[in-house]
Write an enzyme that holds these catalytic residues in place. Sequence first.
Site, short mmCIF file in Angstrom:
data_model
loop_
_atom_site.label_atom_id
_atom_site.label_comp_id
_atom_site.label_asym_id
_atom_site.label_seq_id
_atom_site.Cartn_x
_atom_site.Cartn_y
_atom_site.Cartn_z
N ASP A 199 39.03 32.35 44.98
CA ASP A 199 40.09 33.37 44.84
C ASP A 199 41.05 33.16 46.00
O ASP A 199 40.80 33.58 47.13
CB ASP A 199 39.50 34.78 44.84
CG ASP A 199 40.57 35.84 44.62
OD1 ASP A 199 41.77 35.51 44.72
OD2 ASP A 199 40.21 37.00 44.34
N PHE A 256 37.22 41.23 47.97
CA PHE A 256 38.17 42.00 47.17
C PHE A 256 38.75 41.08 46.11
O PHE A 256 39.28 40.02 46.42
CB PHE A 256 39.30 42.57 48.03
CG PHE A 256 40.29 43.38 47.22
CD1 PHE A 256 40.03 44.72 46.94
CD2 PHE A 256 41.44 42.80 46.71
CE1 PHE A 256 40.92 45.47 46.17
CE2 PHE A 256 42.33 43.55 45.94
CZ PHE A 256 42.07 44.88 45.67
N LYS A 296 49.81 36.55 44.59
CA LYS A 296 50.67 37.13 45.64
C LYS A 296 51.92 36.32 46.02
O LYS A 296 53.01 36.70 45.70
CB LYS A 296 49.82 37.42 46.88
CG LYS A 296 48.84 38.57 46.62
CD LYS A 296 48.28 39.15 47.89
CE LYS A 296 47.65 40.50 47.65
NZ LYS A 296 46.23 40.49 47.29
C1 LIG Z 1 45.44 41.12 46.27
C2 LIG Z 1 44.25 40.39 45.79
C3 LIG Z 1 43.81 40.47 44.46
C4 LIG Z 1 44.46 41.38 43.44
O1 LIG Z 1 45.79 41.05 43.19
P1 LIG Z 1 46.74 42.11 42.45
O2 LIG Z 1 48.02 41.35 42.22
O3 LIG Z 1 46.90 43.29 43.37
O4 LIG Z 1 46.07 42.50 41.19
C5 LIG Z 1 42.71 39.72 44.10
N1 LIG Z 1 42.09 38.91 44.97
C6 LIG Z 1 42.49 38.80 46.25
C7 LIG Z 1 41.78 37.88 47.17
C8 LIG Z 1 43.57 39.54 46.71
O5 LIG Z 1 43.95 39.46 47.99
#
Ligand SMILES: *Cc1c(COP(=O)(O)O)cnc(C)c1O
Length: 393
Positions: free
Chosen positions: A219, A134, A248
Site C-alpha cells: 500500500d 491504515f 494521494k
Molecule cells: C490515505 C491512505 C489510504 C486511503 O486513501 P483515501 O484516498 O483517503 O481513501 C489508504 N492507505 C494508505 C496507506 C493511506 O495513507
Amino acid sequence: MSQAALINNYGTPPVTFVRGAGAELWDEQGRRYLDFLCGLAVTGLGHAHPAVTAAVAGQAATLIHTSNLFANDLTAGVVATLDRLIRSGPGGDGEAGRVLFQNSGAEAVEAAIKLARKHQGYGRHDVITAYGSFHGRTLAALAATGQPEKHEPFQPLPQGFRYVPNNDIEALEAALDPSVAAVMLEPIQGEGGVIPATIEYLQAVRRVCDERGVLLIADEIQTGLGRTGSWFCFQQSGVQPDIVTVAKGLGNGFPVGAVWARADTAAAFLPGDHGSTFAGQPLALAAASAVLGELEAIDAPAVARRLGAELQRRLDAIDGVAGVRGSGLLIGVELSQPNGARDARDIASACLRSGLVVNGVTPTALRLAPPFVLSDEQLSEGCDILAAVLKEG
Ligand SMILES: *Cc1c(COP(=O)(O)O)cnc(C)c1O
C-alpha cells in the site's frame, strides 16, 4: 464559515484556506501559511502547479468523461509511466504489469483485495495486515486497517482480515495458513505515526510469501511517487510486490488512484469483475499524466532525498524534539514530553496559529509531508516556526 450543515466527522476546522501557490496557502483574512502537510501527502508539486492547472483546465475544455465503455487517449501513457516507475527498483525487472484506475486510496485498496481473492481462488481469501496500519475507511479497507478500536462502532465488518505485529516475521509466518491470499503492508505506516517497516522485514516477507504462494500487496498510497526518496518506498528494500496501490500524490489534489499488478496476478480480473463509473476518465488521467511528467522532470525522489535529509537534520537539532523518523519527505517528529507538555495535536494547532501547517499524527508525534517545491528559505522558516512553538512550552 459555519460548518453546521456538515455531518460532523471532522470536528470544527480551524481555518478556511482560499488560495495556494507552491508551498504556501492563504486564508480568508489574507494570512499566509507554509504548507508542510500537502493535504495529507497529496499536493507534492505544490498548490496551483502551472502544468497541472493547465492540463486539468485544458482537458476540462476538451473532454471530461466518457465512461469505461470507451477508450481514451490518455490511458496508455499514464499506464506505461506508472508501470515503468513501479518496476524501476532493484527487484523490478521482468514482464510489464497491468493497471486499473480508481478514484481514491480506499478504492484502490478494495480493488487490490478483490484482485488478490479472485487470483487465489475460493477459500483462500484472508488478507493479513499489520497492527497500526491504515488502509482506508470503506468497510473492507477499514477491516484491513489494523486498528481494532476503529472497527468497533461499525461491526460487523467484512470477514477475512487478520493482523500481525509490524516488523515481526515469526508472527507473520505463524499467521500464514492455507486460507491466506495476501499480505498487505505499508512500507512506512503513515496514519499510524510514520513507522517504517525494516528492510530486513520486507525482504523476509517477500521470501515467505514466495514460499507459501501468498501475494504481497504494497500500500504505497502515502509513500509512493517519490515522497520517501525512491519512486516507491518498497524499492528501498529491493523487493517487488505483486500488487501496488497508489493514490494521494497521483493527481496533486485531483482525486485519482490506481492499482498495479504483475501481469499474471492481474490476469485474474475478467470483464465484469470490477468497475467504476468515473475511474480512469480523461480529466483524472490528464491530471495524473501532468503530475507524473512533472515528477519525472524534477526527479522527485532525488528532491525528496535532498530536502528530506536537510529537514531531518534541522528538525533533530530543535529543542523539544526527541527524535526524527521516516524517509525523504515523509517525516515523523517525536516530541520530548517534559511534565505538563502539550499533546502533539495542540502543538500542531499552535504551529497553525503561527503560520505552519503540520499534523499531530500521534499524541507525541507530528507528521510532516512538505512538497517537493519547498525552497531552502521555506524549509528554514518552517523549522524556525516549530522551534518557536516548542520553546513556548
Ligand atoms: C490515505 C491512505 C489510504 C486511503 O486513501 P483515501 O484516498 O483517503 O481513501 C489508504 N492507505 C494508505 C496507506 C493511506 O495513507
